[in-house]
Design a protein around this motif. Structure first.
Motif, PDB file in Angstrom:
ATOM      1  N   SER A  18       0.833  -1.208   0.000  1.00  0.00           N
ATOM      2  CA  SER A  18       0.000   0.000   0.000  1.00  0.00           C
ATOM      3  C   SER A  18       0.864   1.253   0.000  1.00  0.00           C
ATOM      4  O   SER A  18       2.101   1.175  -0.060  1.00  0.00           O
ATOM      5  N   GLU A  19       0.201   2.399   0.083  1.00  0.00           N
ATOM      6  CA  GLU A  19       0.919   3.673   0.136  1.00  0.00           C
ATOM      7  C   GLU A  19       1.281   4.065   1.565  1.00  0.00           C
ATOM      8  O   GLU A  19       1.813   5.150   1.800  1.00  0.00           O
ATOM      9  N   PHE A  20       0.984   3.170   2.515  1.00  0.00           N
ATOM     10  CA  PHE A  20       1.225   3.490   3.927  1.00  0.00           C
ATOM     11  C   PHE A  20       2.564   2.928   4.414  1.00  0.00           C
ATOM     12  O   PHE A  20       3.061   1.922   3.897  1.00  0.00           O
ATOM     13  N   ASP A  21       3.138   3.579   5.435  1.00  0.00           N
ATOM     14  CA  ASP A  21       4.441   3.181   5.974  1.00  0.00           C
ATOM     15  C   ASP A  21       4.326   2.197   7.122  1.00  0.00           C
ATOM     16  O   ASP A  21       5.304   1.511   7.458  1.00  0.00           O
ATOM     17  N   THR A  22       3.176   2.150   7.764  1.00  0.00           N
ATOM     18  CA  THR A  22       3.029   1.259   8.917  1.00  0.00           C
ATOM     19  C   THR A  22       1.756   0.424   8.778  1.00  0.00           C
ATOM     20  O   THR A  22       0.806   0.805   8.074  1.00  0.00           O
ATOM     21  N   LEU A  23       1.764  -0.707   9.470  1.00  0.00           N
ATOM     22  CA  LEU A  23       0.588  -1.579   9.474  1.00  0.00           C
ATOM     23  C   LEU A  23      -0.592  -0.872  10.126  1.00  0.00           C
ATOM     24  O   LEU A  23      -1.746  -1.037   9.685  1.00  0.00           O
ATOM     25  N   ALA A  24      -0.319  -0.065  11.158  1.00  0.00           N
ATOM     26  CA  ALA A  24      -1.397   0.643  11.852  1.00  0.00           C
ATOM     27  C   ALA A  24      -2.126   1.587  10.900  1.00  0.00           C
ATOM     28  O   ALA A  24      -3.365   1.691  10.916  1.00  0.00           O
ATOM     29  N   GLU A  25      -1.380   2.286  10.052  1.00  0.00           N
ATOM     30  CA  GLU A  25      -2.004   3.202   9.078  1.00  0.00           C
ATOM     31  C   GLU A  25      -2.823   2.423   8.064  1.00  0.00           C
ATOM     32  O   GLU A  25      -3.927   2.838   7.677  1.00  0.00           O
ATOM     33  N   LEU A  26      -2.270   1.297   7.633  1.00  0.00           N
ATOM     34  CA  LEU A  26      -3.001   0.459   6.675  1.00  0.00           C
ATOM     35  C   LEU A  26      -4.300  -0.045   7.277  1.00  0.00           C
ATOM     36  O   LEU A  26      -5.363  -0.009   6.630  1.00  0.00           O
ATOM     37  N   MET A  27      -4.261  -0.511   8.522  1.00  0.00           N
ATOM     38  CA  MET A  27      -5.449  -1.034   9.183  1.00  0.00           C
ATOM     39  C   MET A  27      -6.506   0.047   9.353  1.00  0.00           C
ATOM     40  O   MET A  27      -7.708  -0.201   9.207  1.00  0.00           O
ATOM     41  N   LYS A  28      -6.073   1.269   9.658  1.00  0.00           N
ATOM     42  CA  LYS A  28      -7.008   2.380   9.795  1.00  0.00           C
ATOM     43  C   LYS A  28      -7.718   2.656   8.472  1.00  0.00           C
ATOM     44  O   LYS A  28      -8.924   2.914   8.426  1.00  0.00           O
ATOM     45  N   ASP A  29      -6.961   2.592   7.370  1.00  0.00           N
ATOM     46  CA  ASP A  29      -7.554   2.810   6.052  1.00  0.00           C
ATOM     47  C   ASP A  29      -8.551   1.710   5.713  1.00  0.00           C
ATOM     48  O   ASP A  29      -9.647   1.982   5.189  1.00  0.00           O
ATOM     49  N   LEU A  30      -8.196   0.461   6.017  1.00  0.00           N
ATOM     50  CA  LEU A  30      -9.107  -0.651   5.755  1.00  0.00           C
ATOM     51  C   LEU A  30     -10.391  -0.501   6.573  1.00  0.00           C
ATOM     52  O   LEU A  30     -11.495  -0.793   6.087  1.00  0.00           O
ATOM     53  N   GLU A  31     -10.253  -0.044   7.798  1.00  0.00           N
ATOM     54  CA  GLU A  31     -11.415   0.160   8.654  1.00  0.00           C
ATOM     55  C   GLU A  31     -12.346   1.223   8.080  1.00  0.00           C
ATOM     56  O   GLU A  31     -13.574   1.055   8.085  1.00  0.00           O
ATOM     57  N   GLU A  32     -11.778   2.299   7.542  1.00  0.00           N
ATOM     58  CA  GLU A  32     -12.591   3.354   6.939  1.00  0.00           C
ATOM     59  C   GLU A  32     -13.344   2.823   5.723  1.00  0.00           C
ATOM     60  O   GLU A  32     -14.509   3.171   5.492  1.00  0.00           O
ATOM     61  N   LYS A  33     -12.669   1.988   4.954  1.00  0.00           N
ATOM     62  CA  LYS A  33     -13.321   1.421   3.775  1.00  0.00           C
ATOM     63  C   LYS A  33     -14.473   0.503   4.165  1.00  0.00           C
ATOM     64  O   LYS A  33     -15.528   0.489   3.519  1.00  0.00           O
ATOM     65  N   VAL A  34     -14.285  -0.264   5.228  1.00  0.00           N
ATOM     66  CA  VAL A  34     -15.359  -1.142   5.697  1.00  0.00           C
ATOM     67  C   VAL A  34     -16.524  -0.312   6.228  1.00  0.00           C
ATOM     68  O   VAL A  34     -17.697  -0.639   5.991  1.00  0.00           O
ATOM     69  N   LYS A  35     -16.212   0.778   6.946  1.00  0.00           N
ATOM     70  CA  LYS A  35     -17.268   1.675   7.425  1.00  0.00           C
ATOM     71  C   LYS A  35     -18.091   2.199   6.260  1.00  0.00           C
ATOM     72  O   LYS A  35     -19.324   2.257   6.313  1.00  0.00           O
ATOM     73  N   GLN A  36     -17.391   2.582   5.186  1.00  0.00           N
ATOM     74  CA  GLN A  36     -18.086   3.097   4.008  1.00  0.00           C
ATOM     75  C   GLN A  36     -18.972   2.026   3.380  1.00  0.00           C
ATOM     76  O   GLN A  36     -20.097   2.298   2.934  1.00  0.00           O
ATOM     77  N   SER A  37     -18.472   0.785   3.361  1.00  0.00           N
ATOM     78  CA  SER A  37     -19.279  -0.303   2.800  1.00  0.00           C
ATOM     79  C   SER A  37     -20.525  -0.551   3.637  1.00  0.00           C
ATOM     80  O   SER A  37     -21.572  -0.936   3.113  1.00  0.00           O
ATOM     81  N   ARG A  38     -20.425  -0.319   4.959  1.00  0.00           N
ATOM     82  CA  ARG A  38     -21.592  -0.470   5.819  1.00  0.00           C
ATOM     83  C   ARG A  38     -22.665   0.552   5.448  1.00  0.00           C
ATOM     84  O   ARG A  38     -23.863   0.263   5.429  1.00  0.00           O
ATOM     85  N   ILE A  39     -22.219   1.778   5.166  1.00  0.00           N
ATOM     86  CA  ILE A  39     -23.184   2.812   4.777  1.00  0.00           C
ATOM     87  C   ILE A  39     -23.833   2.446   3.444  1.00  0.00           C
ATOM     88  O   ILE A  39     -25.032   2.684   3.227  1.00  0.00           O
ATOM     89  N   VAL A  40     -23.048   1.860   2.547  1.00  0.00           N
ATOM     90  CA  VAL A  40     -23.616   1.416   1.266  1.00  0.00           C
ATOM     91  C   VAL A  40     -24.686   0.352   1.509  1.00  0.00           C
ATOM     92  O   VAL A  40     -25.771   0.372   0.903  1.00  0.00           O
ATOM     93  N   GLU A  41     -24.400  -0.608   2.418  1.00  0.00           N
ATOM     94  CA  GLU A  41     -25.391  -1.630   2.762  1.00  0.00           C
ATOM     95  C   GLU A  41     -26.667  -0.982   3.294  1.00  0.00           C
ATOM     96  O   GLU A  41     -27.787  -1.363   2.925  1.00  0.00           O
ATOM     97  N   GLN A  42     -26.488  -0.005   4.191  1.00  0.00           N
ATOM     98  CA  GLN A  42     -27.652   0.673   4.761  1.00  0.00           C
ATOM     99  C   GLN A  42     -28.391   1.481   3.709  1.00  0.00           C
ATOM    100  O   GLN A  42     -29.618   1.633   3.778  1.00  0.00           O
ATOM    101  N   THR A  43     -27.663   1.966   2.715  1.00  0.00           N
ATOM    102  CA  THR A  43     -28.302   2.715   1.631  1.00  0.00           C
ATOM    103  C   THR A  43     -29.204   1.807   0.810  1.00  0.00           C
ATOM    104  O   THR A  43     -30.311   2.191   0.433  1.00  0.00           O
ATOM    105  N   TYR A  44     -28.734   0.596   0.545  1.00  0.00           N
ATOM    106  CA  TYR A  44     -29.592  -0.367  -0.163  1.00  0.00           C
ATOM    107  C   TYR A  44     -30.847  -0.658   0.657  1.00  0.00           C
ATOM    108  O   TYR A  44     -31.954  -0.763   0.110  1.00  0.00           O
ATOM    109  N   MET A  45     -30.671  -0.802   1.968  1.00  0.00           N
ATOM    110  CA  MET A  45     -31.838  -1.013   2.841  1.00  0.00           C
ATOM    111  C   MET A  45     -32.782   0.183   2.743  1.00  0.00           C
ATOM    112  O   MET A  45     -34.012   0.022   2.679  1.00  0.00           O
ATOM    113  N   ALA A  46     -32.210   1.396   2.733  1.00  0.00           N
ATOM    114  CA  ALA A  46     -33.030   2.610   2.675  1.00  0.00           C
ATOM    115  C   ALA A  46     -33.813   2.678   1.374  1.00  0.00           C
ATOM    116  O   ALA A  46     -34.969   3.126   1.355  1.00  0.00           O
TER     117      ALA A  46
END
Length: 427
Positions: free
Chosen positions: A254-282
């Motif tokens: 990835s473009e990140f220097d540490t695993l912690a930064e990478l994990m934070k980015d992955l978490e944000e992407k999963v959060k966004q996917s959750r909103i997409v799921e809720q959007t389909y429900m909406a």
């Protein structure tokens, strides 16, 4: 041409049309031309038979009938043009008078969309399920990323979950090979659910140079509903060796220097996917809410009955299935009516980009090149139906954007931040 429109019921009209004989000339010319191309008359080239000869050979009444068949659809379309009438299905046409050198009179009955006040769709209160926990999905995202940088190691044991197997597959139907389900040297990851239904189950526990059989029925495509038999030979079993998840891996993957930064980015992407799921429900909730608001609007029962009869003409289905189908038809029509009305009031259109996106996405479902799929839609006359579905999808998107969406815990869901103009699936 003269025309009058009579309202028979709130959902059915009768159109009466009078066409002066002089206005039938283009249709008569077309009728003579068509008949001339179909008959052989000694002394005349095909397509060059004079009208007088056609009258003698075929008969003037036959020519008139051909001309009427060609003229009525145009006259009917002209009669309802700009009248803010929205026909449903084909009209029932009756020729009431046809006199040589005088006029053609016909009537057409057709179901129509009823007139109704657009329900208040702005600010709908929609409640969706609370977003699922992130943990397991973030972990899977990391594992998927590791898998992209994995190496393979050949093993002699039986294949298990996440192993990569090399397969030779021969698909047949009634003894004839089906190329679409055949191939050699195919690499497949067990557990990815990317082959055919049931493949992961039969491949688990198989060793190299062993063969298995699998019968299945495709859920879509040209062989939908037909039984395909697969002969699968496992040529090799490979274990995936994942790189260690550390800072070095983060820098490599990835473009990140540490695993912690990478994990934070992955978490944000999963959060966004959750909103997409809720959007389909909406979207589903919004559609249900609009249908409820249409509960008192009359529906063209004749059109619903015709659809019902067509669907069950082969005699299949029990009473419960038939009731479910009719209920679904009514809800589908209610949703169509209200979304069409919203699209009209909001001046929602369908651009070339909208149509291209729909074709590109849905062509994959039918395993066809986009241009081939588009040509098929044009030939079948279904391109107009597709554009209607895209327009309604955009109208529903607008409704959700302007809705008040919260989860079960009362937390506001910011669907507008991720909601795009969703592309509906082909039917």
């Amino acid at each position: 041409m003269k025309s009058t429109i009579e309202n028979l019921t709130p959902t059915r009209i009768k159109v009466q049309v009078e066409v002066p004989f002089s206005e039938l000339k283009p249709s008569l010319d077309a009728a003579y031309q068509k008949i001339a191309s179909q008959i052989n008359v000694p002394g005349f080239r095909k397509g060059k038979v004079p009208s007088q000869v056609i009258d003698q050979r075929v008969g003037r009444p036959a020519v008139l009938q051909e001309a009427v068949n060609e003229a009525i659809p145009k006259a009917y379309a002209e009669a309802i043009k700009d009248k803010k009438i929205y026909p449903i299905g084909r009209p029932s046409v009756e020729v009431t008078e046809l006199k040589e050198n005088e006029e053609l009179k016909f009537s057409a009955e057709v179901d129509v969309r009823p007139e109704f006040e657009t329900p208040k769709y702005k600010g709908l209160k929609l409640k969706v399920e609370k977003a699922r926990e992130l943990g397991e999905d973030v972990k899977k995202q990391l594992e998927d990323l590791q898998a992209r940088f994995s190496t393979l190691s050949s093993v002699e044991r039986a294949a298990q979950d996440k192993d990569v197997v090399i397969l030779d597959i021969t698909g047949t139907k009634d003894g004839e090979q089906v190329n679409q389900y055949s191939g050699q040297g195919l690499a497949y990851t067990i557990g990815s659910n990317g082959l055919v239904p049931g493949a992961d189950g039969v491949l688990t526990g198989v060793k190299a140079e062993q063969s298995v059989k699998l019968d299945f029925s495709p859920e879509d495509g040209p062989f939908k509903g037909l039984e395909i038999s697969l002969d699968i030979t496992v040529k090799a079993v490979n274990e995936k060796i994942l790189p260690k998840a550390d800072d070095d891996f983060a820098k490599m993957a990835s473009e990140f220097d540490t695993l912690a930064e990478l994990m934070k980015d992955l978490e944000e992407k999963v959060k966004q996917s959750r909103i997409v799921e809720q959007t389909y429900m909406a979207r589903d909730k919004a559609s249900e809410a609009l249908i409820e608001l249409m509960a008192k609007v009359p529906l063209p029962e004749n059109a619903i009955d015709l659809e019902f009869e067509e669907h069950f003409k082969d005699g299949h289905g029990d009473d419960a299935h038939k009731e479910e189908f009719k209920s679904g038809s009514r809800k589908s029509m209610q949703a169509q009516f209200v979304l069409d009305k919203i699209a009209e009031e909001e001046n929602i259109g369908v651009s070339d980009a909208d149509l291209s996106e729909w074709i590109s996405q849905n062509a994959l479902k039918y395993q066809m090149p986009p241009q081939t799929f588009a040509d098929a839609l044009v030939r079948s006359g279904e391109i107009t139906l597709v554009m209607g579905e895209i327009r309604r999808s955009k109208a529903l998107t607008l409704v959700v954007k302007e809705a008040d969406v919260t989860d079960d815990a009362g937390k506001k869901v910011d669907v507008a931040s991720v909601l795009k103009e969703f592309v509906p699936e082909a039917e």
